[in-house]
Design a protein around this motif. Structure first.
Motif, PDB file in Angstrom:
ATOM      1  N   SER A 100     -44.616 -25.273  21.740  1.00 26.63           N
ATOM      2  CA  SER A 100     -45.528 -24.347  21.084  1.00 26.63           C
ATOM      3  C   SER A 100     -46.897 -24.985  20.851  1.00 26.63           C
ATOM      4  O   SER A 100     -47.187 -26.097  21.297  1.00 26.63           O
ATOM      5  CB  SER A 100     -44.935 -23.896  19.744  1.00 26.63           C
ATOM      6  N   SER A 101     -47.709 -24.253  20.118  1.00 26.77           N
ATOM      7  CA  SER A 101     -48.985 -24.779  19.632  1.00 26.77           C
ATOM      8  C   SER A 101     -48.843 -25.045  18.134  1.00 26.77           C
ATOM      9  O   SER A 101     -47.891 -24.593  17.492  1.00 26.77           O
ATOM     10  CB  SER A 101     -50.114 -23.782  19.881  1.00 26.77           C
ATOM     11  N   ARG A 102     -49.780 -25.756  17.580  1.00 20.58           N
ATOM     12  CA  ARG A 102     -49.735 -26.084  16.151  1.00 20.58           C
ATOM     13  C   ARG A 102     -49.660 -24.814  15.316  1.00 20.58           C
ATOM     14  O   ARG A 102     -48.929 -24.761  14.309  1.00 20.58           O
ATOM     15  CB  ARG A 102     -50.975 -26.913  15.771  1.00 20.58           C
ATOM     16  N   GLU A 103     -50.389 -23.774  15.697  1.00 24.28           N
ATOM     17  CA  GLU A 103     -50.464 -22.546  14.906  1.00 24.28           C
ATOM     18  C   GLU A 103     -49.131 -21.800  14.867  1.00 24.28           C
ATOM     19  O   GLU A 103     -48.891 -21.007  13.950  1.00 24.28           O
ATOM     20  CB  GLU A 103     -51.548 -21.627  15.476  1.00 24.28           C
ATOM     21  N   GLU A 104     -48.265 -22.037  15.847  1.00 19.28           N
ATOM     22  CA  GLU A 104     -46.995 -21.309  15.924  1.00 19.28           C
ATOM     23  C   GLU A 104     -45.883 -21.972  15.121  1.00 19.28           C
ATOM     24  O   GLU A 104     -44.818 -21.393  14.940  1.00 19.28           O
ATOM     25  CB  GLU A 104     -46.559 -21.181  17.396  1.00 19.28           C
ATOM     26  N   GLY A 122     -52.548 -30.463  21.646  1.00 19.91           N
ATOM     27  CA  GLY A 122     -52.659 -29.443  22.669  1.00 19.91           C
ATOM     28  C   GLY A 122     -51.517 -28.448  22.682  1.00 19.91           C
ATOM     29  O   GLY A 122     -50.408 -28.708  22.205  1.00 19.91           O
ATOM     30  N   LYS A 123     -51.795 -27.288  23.237  1.00 21.81           N
ATOM     31  CA  LYS A 123     -50.806 -26.215  23.334  1.00 21.81           C
ATOM     32  C   LYS A 123     -49.653 -26.624  24.239  1.00 21.81           C
ATOM     33  O   LYS A 123     -49.855 -27.211  25.290  1.00 21.81           O
ATOM     34  CB  LYS A 123     -51.471 -24.946  23.879  1.00 21.81           C
ATOM     35  N   TRP A 126     -46.232 -29.125  20.962  1.00 20.39           N
ATOM     36  CA  TRP A 126     -45.635 -29.123  19.623  1.00 20.39           C
ATOM     37  C   TRP A 126     -44.211 -28.576  19.754  1.00 20.39           C
ATOM     38  O   TRP A 126     -44.009 -27.423  20.105  1.00 20.39           O
ATOM     39  CB  TRP A 126     -46.460 -28.271  18.663  1.00 20.39           C
TER      40      TRP A 126
END
Length: 328
Positions: A100-104, A122-123, A126
């Motif tokens: 994932s990305s940090r935001e997810e 980076g996307k 994570w």
């Protein structure tokens, strides 16, 4: 988190990072399933790699017979294991690793990564693990899940490295075995459903059968199922709705919310008993779930009721929507 737990998590994260570096979705079809045969695990474990179409990058692991039957229904349209009316999250049954990305990430997942002293950037870098279990809400991995995934990924990694240098395989199943020299793989068939299907259950209560046999046969064609809702009981168990509906008139004869598979089975028998005592033996009972078919086959045979397995319970679905509109 103690040191042993931290080391187990690190082992899993380390091997998962190695898998992520390979980007296996770039050369493995989403239709291909890896069947992992571990020396210390009797049940073969199935892994599906998603990301071929660049929508979601993840590894889905199906470690149990129940989870593999659900996968069989999704991929090969075998008999339903979880009713499609069920709340979406409660239908899934797999150990999932997301890239994932940090935001997810949830706050808990982010804290775990930091506690393990990883610094992804980076996307897609994570890593997030989620345990889905049919009839339950998602939760974090238990200790046994962490250890099992680590073994599976460590067994899968050398095969993925090997396959990256070969032409794309268009087979459905790729088996991976362990031996004293390491691991090896081969293409072979595997029936997700037939390898794991449930046995028929004998109905033991002959006193009840004798009582119900005295009831007349009605012309009612009953549709019966249960599905998981988004409601929790006092013990935080997902509640299931059991419904019985007239195929011709769409009349709802019974519905009840219960939690736990044993309670579901018990309530199905109780509701059918009450139904027969009031309305007589139905001409037929239509179900679409494997466990209901196994539970009711002997029951229906003894009462001379036709048991029908039908994935399209149209009257029940229409009645369900109307009932839920009223309840909500």
């Amino acid at each position: 988190m103690n040191m042993k737990q931290k080391n187990n998590w690190r082992r899993l994260f380390d091997i998962t990072q190695n898998l992520n570096q390979l980007k296996p979705w770039s050369y493995i079809s989403e239709d291909m399933l890896f069947v992992i045969h571990l020396n210390d695990h009797q049940q073969p474990i199935v892994i599906n790699i998603l990301g071929e179409y660049e929508e979601t990058f993840c590894l889905l692991t199906y470690p149990t017979p129940h989870s593999q039957k659900i996968l069989s229904n999704l991929m090969f349209d075998s008999i339903d294991i979880i009713d499609p009316l069920s709340y979406n999250v409660a239908q899934q049954d797999a150990l999932v690793c997301y890239f994932s990305s940090r935001e997810e990430l949830s706050r808990e997942d982010y804290q775990l990564i930091k506690a393990l002293d990883y610094h992804p950037r980076g996307k897609g870098n994570w890593i997030q693990f989620v345990k889905f279990q049919a009839g339950h809400f998602p939760e974090t991995l238990a200790e046994k899940d962490i250890l099992l995934l680590s073994k599976c990924y460590e067994t899968l990694l050398p095969i993925l490295i090997e396959l990256k240098t070969k032409p794309k395989i268009n087979e459905s199943f790729y088996h991976i075995y362990q031996n004293h020299e390491g691991v090896y793989g081969k293409v072979d068939d595997f029936s997700l459903y037939d390898e794991n299907k449930s046995a028929l259950k004998k109905f033991e209560n002959e006193v009840l059968i004798k009582k119900l046999r005295h009831q007349p046969t009605s012309l009612i064609q009953l549709e019966l199922t249960y599905f998981f809702t988004n409601q929790l009981d006092d013990n935080n168990q997902v509640m299931a709705m059991i419904m019985g509906v007239d195929h011709q008139t769409e009349v709802v004869y019974f519905f009840e919310l219960v939690a736990g598979i044993e309670k579901i089975r018990q309530t199905v028998t109780e509701q059918l008993t009450t139904f027969i005592l009031i309305n007589g033996r139905p001409l037929s009972i239509s179900v679409r779930l494997e466990d209901l078919a196994c539970q009711l086959e002997n029951f229906c045979e003894k009462l001379k009721i036709q048991l029908i397995i039908d994935p399209d319970l149209e009257s029940l679905e229409l009645s369900c929507l109307s009932l839920l509109d009223v309840l909500v």
